[in-house]
Design an enzyme around this catalytic site. Structure first.
Site, PDB file in Angstrom:
ATOM      1  N   ASP A   1       0.856  -1.186   0.000  1.00  0.00           N
ATOM      2  CA  ASP A   1       0.000   0.000   0.000  1.00  0.00           C
ATOM      3  C   ASP A   1       0.898   1.244   0.000  1.00  0.00           C
ATOM      4  OD1 ASP A   1      -2.022   2.089   0.888  1.00  0.00           O
ATOM      5  OD2 ASP A   1      -3.260   0.306   1.128  1.00  0.00           O
TER       6      ASP A   1
ATOM      7  N   TYR B   1     -15.659   6.915 -11.361  1.00  0.00           N
ATOM      8  CA  TYR B   1     -15.228   5.803 -10.497  1.00  0.00           C
ATOM      9  C   TYR B   1     -15.879   4.496 -10.975  1.00  0.00           C
ATOM     10  CZ  TYR B   1     -15.286   2.926  -6.198  1.00  0.00           C
ATOM     11  OH  TYR B   1     -15.183   1.900  -5.281  1.00  0.00           O
TER      12      TYR B   1
ATOM     13  N   LYS C   1     -17.197   7.097   4.161  1.00  0.00           N
ATOM     14  CA  LYS C   1     -18.467   6.801   3.499  1.00  0.00           C
ATOM     15  C   LYS C   1     -19.616   6.990   4.494  1.00  0.00           C
ATOM     16  CE  LYS C   1     -17.926   3.944   0.096  1.00  0.00           C
ATOM     17  NZ  LYS C   1     -18.132   2.595  -0.461  1.00  0.00           N
TER      18      LYS C   1
END
Ligand code: NAD
Length: 321
Positions: free
Chosen positions: A33, A150, A193
């Site tokens: 990552d 997206y 989110k």
């Protein structure tokens, strides 16, 4: 000998939980990552800080035989990140580059299986205009008309992996996630989110007011992280390529989700609906295919996951102070 796996996006929410699960199952795991996982101890045997847009970094991951690749890295965030239009070029360029690189290095290094995390955001907007009756069955993806770049990138990358599967016999598994939530995910800063944002707003509210983007009548379903990881593992262990929905069929309006969080928190609140990015009017997972192919369905109601998530986020807020 234990199986070996690379988890791309291991510093993120779902990747972090997946690394933990693979370790519990006895895998040797390499995480990769841009950043370490700030909410979890690092369970991976090896963790590489690297940029998967760089093909040299991607190639260097294969210094041993790798059985499975889990490709979860993406430039992503909640509605405040992917629906405003401000990040469209980055979202498309960054995520597509990662996927182009990972498909190619996985093929070259004879990976046995690659899992790709697509999203329900790739479903056409025209099937999601009625909040009470959205259509998200897998075959309804075409004619394509996602409402965000997206979603278009996810659709492109699904097709990319399917093409590698056809032309190079790379075994792929593709899931379309529907709003995964739970502890140890982004909960502040603009990329969070809806469930995390709502838990934070309710926990932080002093006068009882909670702001909600849009009229709050838009519908969604939310799947708890442990259920998602379970379904990923079931898909990878099966012979089914997908794409297949991984989500919950418990549809709820955003205003009702706020009321659920308030009840869990034991706080009286007043919802203030304000202008903001919201995405499609209605979305719900259709689990017909995953039930049929994998005999999988979520095992717990939404309120259980929301309770665990609310507790975790209120702890984070206390620690921040
Ligand atoms: P996340 O943002 O927490 O994790 C994604 C990780 O990818 C991040 O840690 C990020 O640093 C890493 N990353 C981004 N660009 C990178 C690069 N160039 N090189 C290396 N790493 C990079 O998101 P998540 O919620 O864990 O989602 C995981 C995957 O599932 C993503 O592909 C996402 O699009 C997909 N998905 C998630 C949801 C959801 O509800 N969480 C829904 C649909 C699809």
């Amino acid at each position: 000998m234990s199986k070996t796996a690379i988890v791309c996006g291991a510093g993120g929410f779902i990747g972090g939980h997946l690394v933990k699960r693979l370790k519990e199952e006895g895998y040797w795991v390499k995480g990769v990552d841009l950043k370490t996982n700030e909410y979890d101890n690092n369970h991976a045997d090896e963790f590489i800080i690297g940029d998967l847009r760089d093909p040299v970094v991607c190639s260097s991951l294969f210094d041993r035989n790798i059985d499975e690749v889990y490709q979860l890295a993406a430039d992503m965030g909640g509605a405040g990140y992917i629906f405003t239009g401000e990040h469209d070029a980055d979202v498309m360029h960054n995520s597509a580059t990662i996927n182009l690189n990972m498909a190619e290095v996985s093929r070259k290094n004879n990976v046995k299986k690659i899992f790709y995390s697509s999203s329900a955001c790739m479903y056409p907007e025209y099937n999601q205009l009625d909040p009470d009756n959205p259509k998200c069955s897998e075959e309804s993806a075409y004619p394509a008309a996602p409402d965000s770049e997206y979603g278009w990138e996810k659709l492109f990358s699904e097709r990319l992996y399917l093409a590698y599967s056809r032309n190079y016999k790379l075994e792929v598994r593709i899931a379309r996630f529907h709003n995964i939530f739970g502890p140890k995910g982004t909960w502040k800063g603009g990329k969070e989110k809806a469930p995390a944002a709502i838990c934070r707003k309710v926990a932080e509210s002093v006068n009882g007011d909670v702001e909600v983007w849009g009229d709050g009548k838009q519908t969604r379903s939310f799947l708890y992280i442990d259920e998602c990881v379970d379904a990923i593992r079931r898909l990878v262990n099966s012979n089914f390529t997908g794409p297949v929905n991984i989500g919950s069929e418990e549809m709820i309006t955003i205003n009702d989700l706020v009321k659920m969080v308030a009840k869990v928190a034991g706080k009286p609140i007043t919802i203030k609906n304000i202008p903001g990015p919201t995405g499609v009017r209605g979305r719900n997972s259709d689990n017909t295919l995953i039930r049929e192919k994998l005999n999988w369905a979520p095992s717990q109601p939404l309120v259980e996951g929301i309770t665990k998530t609310y507790e975790w986020i209120s702890d984070q807020i206390k620690q921040d102070k």
